[in-house]
Design a protein around this motif. Structure first.
Motif, PDB file in Angstrom:
ATOM      1  N   GLU A   8       0.827  -1.208   0.000  1.00  0.00           N
ATOM      2  CA  GLU A   8       0.000   0.000   0.000  1.00  0.00           C
ATOM      3  C   GLU A   8       0.855   1.249   0.000  1.00  0.00           C
ATOM      4  OE1 GLU A   8      -3.434   2.155   2.753  1.00  0.00           O
ATOM      5  OE2 GLU A   8      -3.212  -0.025   2.815  1.00  0.00           O
ATOM      6  N   LEU A   9       1.967   1.207   0.748  1.00  0.00           N
ATOM      7  CA  LEU A   9       2.786   2.404   0.913  1.00  0.00           C
ATOM      8  C   LEU A   9       4.274   2.066   0.837  1.00  0.00           C
ATOM      9  CD1 LEU A   9       3.007   5.480   1.798  1.00  0.00           C
ATOM     10  CD2 LEU A   9       3.199   4.591   4.150  1.00  0.00           C
ATOM     11  N   SER A  10       5.011   2.884   0.098  1.00  0.00           N
ATOM     12  CA  SER A  10       6.476   2.854   0.117  1.00  0.00           C
ATOM     13  C   SER A  10       6.963   4.174   0.687  1.00  0.00           C
ATOM     14  CB  SER A  10       7.051   2.679  -1.290  1.00  0.00           C
ATOM     15  OG  SER A  10       6.781   1.407  -1.810  1.00  0.00           O
ATOM     16  N   VAL A  11       7.926   4.112   1.600  1.00  0.00           N
ATOM     17  CA  VAL A  11       8.549   5.312   2.163  1.00  0.00           C
ATOM     18  C   VAL A  11       9.995   5.343   1.684  1.00  0.00           C
ATOM     19  CG1 VAL A  11       9.147   6.576   4.259  1.00  0.00           C
ATOM     20  CG2 VAL A  11       7.091   5.134   4.211  1.00  0.00           C
ATOM     21  N   LYS A  28       2.314   0.189  14.387  1.00  0.00           N
ATOM     22  CA  LYS A  28       1.044   0.376  15.115  1.00  0.00           C
ATOM     23  C   LYS A  28      -0.129   0.467  14.142  1.00  0.00           C
ATOM     24  CE  LYS A  28       2.907   2.557  19.275  1.00  0.00           C
ATOM     25  NZ  LYS A  28       3.069   3.820  20.039  1.00  0.00           N
ATOM     26  N   ARG A  29       0.088   1.132  13.027  1.00  0.00           N
ATOM     27  CA  ARG A  29      -0.979   1.253  12.034  1.00  0.00           C
ATOM     28  C   ARG A  29      -1.318  -0.114  11.442  1.00  0.00           C
ATOM     29  NH1 ARG A  29      -1.230   5.754   7.176  1.00  0.00           N
ATOM     30  NH2 ARG A  29      -2.784   4.718   5.876  1.00  0.00           N
ATOM     31  N   GLN A  30      -0.296  -0.936  11.223  1.00  0.00           N
ATOM     32  CA  GLN A  30      -0.538  -2.262  10.679  1.00  0.00           C
ATOM     33  C   GLN A  30      -1.271  -3.169  11.680  1.00  0.00           C
ATOM     34  OE1 GLN A  30       2.811  -5.033   9.580  1.00  0.00           O
ATOM     35  NE2 GLN A  30       2.012  -4.662   7.509  1.00  0.00           N
ATOM     36  N   LYS A  31      -0.987  -2.975  12.950  1.00  0.00           N
ATOM     37  CA  LYS A  31      -1.700  -3.758  13.972  1.00  0.00           C
ATOM     38  C   LYS A  31      -3.170  -3.363  14.029  1.00  0.00           C
ATOM     39  CE  LYS A  31       2.241  -4.854  16.933  1.00  0.00           C
ATOM     40  NZ  LYS A  31       2.951  -4.581  18.199  1.00  0.00           N
ATOM     41  N   ARG A  32      -3.447  -2.061  13.858  1.00  0.00           N
ATOM     42  CA  ARG A  32      -4.835  -1.597  13.830  1.00  0.00           C
ATOM     43  C   ARG A  32      -5.552  -2.073  12.573  1.00  0.00           C
ATOM     44  NH1 ARG A  32      -2.487   3.441  15.044  1.00  0.00           N
ATOM     45  NH2 ARG A  32      -3.100   4.172  12.966  1.00  0.00           N
ATOM     46  N   ASP A  33      -4.806  -2.112  11.472  1.00  0.00           N
ATOM     47  CA  ASP A  33      -5.383  -2.486  10.182  1.00  0.00           C
ATOM     48  C   ASP A  33      -4.461  -3.494   9.489  1.00  0.00           C
ATOM     49  OD1 ASP A  33      -6.565  -2.698   7.716  1.00  0.00           O
ATOM     50  OD2 ASP A  33      -6.029  -0.675   7.037  1.00  0.00           O
ATOM     51  N   PRO A  34      -4.669  -4.791   9.708  1.00  0.00           N
ATOM     52  CA  PRO A  34      -3.795  -5.821   9.133  1.00  0.00           C
ATOM     53  C   PRO A  34      -3.704  -5.781   7.610  1.00  0.00           C
ATOM     54  CG  PRO A  34      -5.208  -6.748  10.844  1.00  0.00           C
ATOM     55  CD  PRO A  34      -5.710  -5.366  10.579  1.00  0.00           C
TER      56      PRO A  34
END
Length: 323
Positions: free
Chosen positions: A66-69, A93-99
């Motif tokens: 979804e995202l590259s930094v 943390k964002r990935q834990k909220r939204d797998p």
């Protein structure tokens, strides 16, 4: 006296026209027709957490994240850890909220002379090479060149440029994401959201010398007059692009040093790619690689050349696929 004054003014005007004509000719003759993109053999792979070589993906492949930094880094062994800690803490943390959320961080070591690559590899080993990748360049290309190498090697549907100093609060990615969403519908899936420090300008003036403030205003005027009129802060290193916008703009990019942001946005405006400017939290971090006078002088020259080379047709907006 009046005839003498008129003659002097006429002579100065003729001299200015002659100087501009000469600069235009030089800009045209010295221009390369298309961006010079080349990967050395050592830059066609990255080393994974197990120490094995893996081939670099291409911006022209379908996205798998979804995202590259993309984090351009030159001699950043001291500042990089703070930025990486903050960014990866947020992303995890964002990935834990939204797998369903997937990401990668690509640290581009731009020919550093210190331990930047080694510092970045520690994060690769900690989080795994699917999440953190280190691309080591054979020689220094400049910030724009490093960002382009990272962009061309990414897997994300959206691509965030983020400076290694961590000056922008990483959680403000949500602000630029909202700015990007607000531009929908995106023409040809292309859109850009730029983080901006313009709202902090008055505060920064009180902390700068008169000379640096004069340089800043001079640069902003040249950017507005020559290239980009709708974006107040072109130089903030926190920019979010759709994959299609990144592919199109970076494929046409010529400037590899500090003024690359200006050409990037100039190209985007010429291609009618919608651009949002979004206020972000920003703190000045010690250790900047910008040398106040000479860097601004180089950027001023690049701004003039950007305008003249596109104006004379030495540079054209054509895309070239690179792997």
């Amino acid at each position: 006296m009046e005839p003498l004054l008129a003659d002097a003014v006429a002579a100065l005007a003729a001299l200015a026209v002659a100087a501009l004509s000469l600069i235009t000719i030089v800009a045209h003759i010295t221009a390369t027709k298309m961006p010079n993109f080349h990967r050395h053999e050592e830059e066609k792979f990255f080393v994974n957490a197990e120490g094995k070589k893996e081939s670099i993906p291409s911006i022209h492949d379908p996205p798998t994240k979804e995202l590259s930094v993309v984090v351009p880094s030159y001699n950043e062994e001291d500042r990089l850890p703070l930025m990486m800690d903050e960014a990866l803490d947020y992303l995890e943390k964002r990935q834990k909220r939204d797998p369903a959320f997937t990401y990668e961080v690509i640290v581009v070591d731009d020919g550093s002379k210190d331990q930047t690559a080694k510092v970045a590899m520690k994060y690769c080993k900690k989080y795994g090479s699917d999440k953190v990748r280190v691309l080591t360049l054979v020689k220094n290309r400049g910030k724009g060149g490093a960002v382009r190498m990272g962009v061309f090697s990414c897997r994300g549907g959206k691509i965030l440029m983020a400076d290694a100093d961590g000056a922008t609060k990483f959680a403000d990615i949500e602000k630029v994401e909202e700015g990007l969403r607000n531009l929908q519908p995106w023409p040809d899936q292309m859109a850009i959201a730029c983080g901006s420090r313009a709202h902090l300008e008055q505060d920064s003036i009180t902390q700068r010398s008169y000379f640096r403030t004069l340089l800043m205003y001079g640069f902003h005027f040249l950017v507005w007059f020559l290239c980009v009129k709708e974006i107040r802060d072109t130089q903030c290193g926190f920019k979010l692009l759709t994959r299609e916008a990144a592919s199109r703009t970076f494929s046409a990019l010529h400037i590899e040093r500090w003024a690359f942001d200006v050409e990037l946005l100039y190209i985007a405006q010429r291609l009618k790619i919608p651009i949002a400017e979004v206020a972000v939290n920003w703190t000045e971090i010690d250790g900047s690689k910008l040398v106040p006078f000479w860097s601004w002088l180089q950027m001023g020259r690049d701004l003039l050349f950007i305008r003249l080379r596109y104006l004379t047709g030495a540079w054209r907006l054509e895309t070239s696929k690179s792997n």
